[in-house]
Design a protein around this motif. Structure first.
Motif, PDB file in Angstrom:
ATOM      1  N   MET A  66       0.828  -1.208   0.000  1.00 49.82           N
ATOM      2  CA  MET A  66       0.000   0.000   0.000  1.00 49.82           C
ATOM      3  C   MET A  66       0.860   1.255   0.000  1.00 49.82           C
ATOM      4  O   MET A  66       1.999   1.233   0.454  1.00 49.82           O
ATOM      5  CB  MET A  66      -0.889   0.014   1.260  1.00 49.82           C
ATOM      6  CG  MET A  66      -2.305  -0.399   0.963  1.00 49.82           C
ATOM      7  SD  MET A  66      -3.181  -0.961   2.441  1.00 49.82           S
ATOM      8  CE  MET A  66      -3.691   0.585   3.174  1.00 49.82           C
ATOM      9  N   SER A 101      -9.563  17.178  -5.549  1.00 53.05           N
ATOM     10  CA  SER A 101     -10.553  16.281  -4.944  1.00 53.05           C
ATOM     11  C   SER A 101      -9.922  15.008  -4.369  1.00 53.05           C
ATOM     12  O   SER A 101     -10.621  14.121  -3.896  1.00 53.05           O
ATOM     13  CB  SER A 101     -11.622  15.908  -5.965  1.00 53.05           C
ATOM     14  OG  SER A 101     -11.046  15.127  -6.978  1.00 53.05           O
ATOM     15  N   TYR A 131      -3.157   6.731   3.645  1.00 56.57           N
ATOM     16  CA  TYR A 131      -2.903   5.762   2.577  1.00 56.57           C
ATOM     17  C   TYR A 131      -3.779   6.103   1.392  1.00 56.57           C
ATOM     18  O   TYR A 131      -4.814   6.764   1.530  1.00 56.57           O
ATOM     19  CB  TYR A 131      -3.119   4.318   3.043  1.00 56.57           C
ATOM     20  CG  TYR A 131      -4.477   4.024   3.626  1.00 56.57           C
ATOM     21  CD1 TYR A 131      -4.690   4.130   4.999  1.00 56.57           C
ATOM     22  CD2 TYR A 131      -5.549   3.637   2.827  1.00 56.57           C
ATOM     23  CE1 TYR A 131      -5.934   3.869   5.550  1.00 56.57           C
ATOM     24  CE2 TYR A 131      -6.795   3.368   3.366  1.00 56.57           C
ATOM     25  CZ  TYR A 131      -6.983   3.488   4.720  1.00 56.57           C
ATOM     26  OH  TYR A 131      -8.221   3.235   5.268  1.00 56.57           O
ATOM     27  N   GLN A 132      -3.301   5.619   0.235  1.00 58.52           N
ATOM     28  CA  GLN A 132      -3.979   5.989  -1.004  1.00 58.52           C
ATOM     29  C   GLN A 132      -4.898   4.867  -1.474  1.00 58.52           C
ATOM     30  O   GLN A 132      -4.503   3.695  -1.505  1.00 58.52           O
ATOM     31  CB  GLN A 132      -2.930   6.308  -2.071  1.00 58.52           C
ATOM     32  CG  GLN A 132      -3.523   7.015  -3.271  1.00 58.52           C
ATOM     33  CD  GLN A 132      -2.455   7.535  -4.227  1.00 58.52           C
ATOM     34  OE1 GLN A 132      -1.357   6.978  -4.313  1.00 58.52           O
ATOM     35  NE2 GLN A 132      -2.774   8.588  -4.950  1.00 58.52           N
ATOM     36  N   LEU A 133      -6.100   5.210  -1.852  1.00 58.44           N
ATOM     37  CA  LEU A 133      -7.032   4.237  -2.422  1.00 58.44           C
ATOM     38  C   LEU A 133      -6.760   4.077  -3.919  1.00 58.44           C
ATOM     39  O   LEU A 133      -6.003   4.851  -4.514  1.00 58.44           O
ATOM     40  CB  LEU A 133      -8.479   4.697  -2.207  1.00 58.44           C
ATOM     41  CG  LEU A 133      -8.922   4.909  -0.755  1.00 58.44           C
ATOM     42  CD1 LEU A 133     -10.410   5.291  -0.703  1.00 58.44           C
ATOM     43  CD2 LEU A 133      -8.674   3.661   0.083  1.00 58.44           C
ATOM     44  N   GLU A 134      -7.407   3.080  -4.514  1.00 57.90           N
ATOM     45  CA  GLU A 134      -7.192   2.792  -5.943  1.00 57.90           C
ATOM     46  C   GLU A 134      -7.583   3.965  -6.844  1.00 57.90           C
ATOM     47  O   GLU A 134      -7.031   4.126  -7.930  1.00 57.90           O
ATOM     48  CB  GLU A 134      -7.974   1.544  -6.368  1.00 57.90           C
ATOM     49  CG  GLU A 134      -7.450   0.249  -5.756  1.00 57.90           C
ATOM     50  CD  GLU A 134      -5.947   0.047  -5.970  1.00 57.90           C
ATOM     51  OE1 GLU A 134      -5.495   0.203  -7.118  1.00 57.90           O
ATOM     52  OE2 GLU A 134      -5.237  -0.247  -4.982  1.00 57.90           O
ATOM     53  N   ASN A 135      -8.523   4.786  -6.395  1.00 59.03           N
ATOM     54  CA  ASN A 135      -8.943   5.914  -7.234  1.00 59.03           C
ATOM     55  C   ASN A 135      -8.044   7.147  -7.059  1.00 59.03           C
ATOM     56  O   ASN A 135      -8.334   8.215  -7.597  1.00 59.03           O
ATOM     57  CB  ASN A 135     -10.412   6.285  -6.950  1.00 59.03           C
ATOM     58  CG  ASN A 135     -10.619   6.870  -5.555  1.00 59.03           C
ATOM     59  OD1 ASN A 135      -9.670   6.953  -4.770  1.00 59.03           O
ATOM     60  ND2 ASN A 135     -11.831   7.272  -5.248  1.00 59.03           N
ATOM     61  N   THR A 171      -7.416   8.845  -4.279  1.00 57.77           N
ATOM     62  CA  THR A 171      -7.705   9.677  -3.100  1.00 57.77           C
ATOM     63  C   THR A 171      -7.002   9.100  -1.872  1.00 57.77           C
ATOM     64  O   THR A 171      -6.589   7.947  -1.862  1.00 57.77           O
ATOM     65  CB  THR A 171      -9.221   9.736  -2.816  1.00 57.77           C
ATOM     66  OG1 THR A 171      -9.686   8.413  -2.546  1.00 57.77           O
ATOM     67  CG2 THR A 171      -9.983  10.301  -4.006  1.00 57.77           C
ATOM     68  N   THR A 183      -6.933   8.426   2.368  1.00 56.43           N
ATOM     69  CA  THR A 183      -7.699   8.260   3.607  1.00 56.43           C
ATOM     70  C   THR A 183      -6.728   8.357   4.778  1.00 56.43           C
ATOM     71  O   THR A 183      -5.626   7.815   4.719  1.00 56.43           O
ATOM     72  CB  THR A 183      -8.386   6.871   3.625  1.00 56.43           C
ATOM     73  OG1 THR A 183      -9.316   6.783   2.560  1.00 56.43           O
ATOM     74  CG2 THR A 183      -9.115   6.628   4.947  1.00 56.43           C
ATOM     75  N   LYS A 241      -8.809  -0.474   3.328  1.00 55.20           N
ATOM     76  CA  LYS A 241      -8.648  -0.030   1.941  1.00 55.20           C
ATOM     77  C   LYS A 241      -9.459  -0.931   1.002  1.00 55.20           C
ATOM     78  O   LYS A 241     -10.131  -0.440   0.090  1.00 55.20           O
ATOM     79  CB  LYS A 241      -7.174  -0.049   1.549  1.00 55.20           C
ATOM     80  CG  LYS A 241      -6.945   0.229   0.072  1.00 55.20           C
ATOM     81  CD  LYS A 241      -5.467   0.295  -0.264  1.00 55.20           C
ATOM     82  CE  LYS A 241      -5.256   0.619  -1.730  1.00 55.20           C
ATOM     83  NZ  LYS A 241      -5.727  -0.439  -2.642  1.00 55.20           N
ATOM     84  N   ASP A 244     -12.212   0.475  -1.471  1.00 51.80           N
ATOM     85  CA  ASP A 244     -12.091   0.377  -2.933  1.00 51.80           C
ATOM     86  C   ASP A 244     -13.351  -0.231  -3.545  1.00 51.80           C
ATOM     87  O   ASP A 244     -13.824   0.217  -4.592  1.00 51.80           O
ATOM     88  CB  ASP A 244     -10.849  -0.447  -3.316  1.00 51.80           C
ATOM     89  CG  ASP A 244      -9.546   0.316  -3.109  1.00 51.80           C
ATOM     90  OD1 ASP A 244      -9.569   1.570  -3.134  1.00 51.80           O
ATOM     91  OD2 ASP A 244      -8.487  -0.325  -2.927  1.00 51.80           O
TER      92      ASP A 244
END
Lengths: 171, 171
Positions: free
Chosen positions: A1, A29, A152-156, A158, A160, B11, B15
């Motif tokens: 991640m 965004s 941490y970064q999500l798949e889109n 953005t 969290t 996550k 997702d």
């Protein structure tokens, strides 16, 4: 991640930053306005548990400190980024240093220039035009920073927040 | 300022939720996928410091617990909202109850139905159409929740995390 560490300044400063980001920041965004303390890095969920303990310790050793935003600046021509410049500051530099050494060491692309991005991925003309106007504007804002966040970064794309860390001893 | 309290699940679950939210959720870019523990409420910055102490105490008294997402559901016709339903669960209900009583008491519009929204502000036809398809899909996901977050809303409607609270004793 993919993780990163950032300071979210006060709502007031975030609202000011967003008034520019809305028009000029391709990441508007993806994440609220922030001051990056540690660039995005890869870690698995097991590693991160150990790193979190180190980060908690660093937060406890660091007292709340003041930051001062005092002008608009740009990373052009390295990147077409416009930002609110945060005055250099021993405590902030020290915190940045700790979050980027030891087990948290990372290859650093750039020297640490504390800033809050308000425009990025602009084309050359727009970057030069927007910066040309903003550098004539005055900004002067001071506030106390008493926390930072691991995200941490999500798949889109953005981000969290995983955990916030309060500076100094808990009250 | 406007505050709220929410759980950000893993996550993986965020997702999954975003794969639907992208198309169906008007709040997709305002906040990551979440389970609301306390609806938006007004507090000034002084009040919130006191409330944060209460919330920390509540978090410490609550052990990490498991949640299970087991189907898609809808609040239609009350609101045109589609969500992933989280199985009822004593620990989660207890946490919700504590975060909505005492100094944290709030007028409650609805009964607590633990859920992760994936669509909202849909028109009637779309809501009925999307829900009609999703209710035939199976979803089965279980995970452990060990933290929740207090957030505040910026002027543009997006939410920034103010503080995360770890459940149970710190390790």
């Amino acid at each position: 991640m993919r993780y990163g560490i950032a300071i979210f300044p006060s709502k007031k400063l975030q609202d000011i930053a967003n008034s520019y980001r809305k028009r000029y920041d391709a990441h508007y965004s993806k994440i609220p306005p922030h001051l990056t303390l540690k660039e995005a890095f890869e870690a698995d969920e097991e590693d991160i548990k150990g790193l979190v303990k180190d980060i908690r310790k660093i937060a406890k050793e660091t007292n709340p400190f003041s930051i001062e935003v005092y002008k608009f600046s740009s990373f052009y021509p390295v990147t077409n980024t416009i930002y609110m410049k945060v005055k250099e500051n021993g405590e902030l530099e020290n915190l940045h240093e700790k979050l980027n050494s030891g087990k948290l060491a990372a290859a650093r692309k750039y020297q640490f220039v504390p800033h809050i991005t308000i425009g990025q991925e602009l084309d050359n003309d727009e970057c030069s035009d927007v910066y040309g106007r903003l550098r004539l504007e005055t900004i002067n804002h001071e506030e106390t920073i008493d926390r930072f966040s691991l995200l941490y970064q999500l798949e889109n794309g953005t981000w969290t927040v995983y955990e916030t860390f309060l500076l100094g001893k808990e009250d």
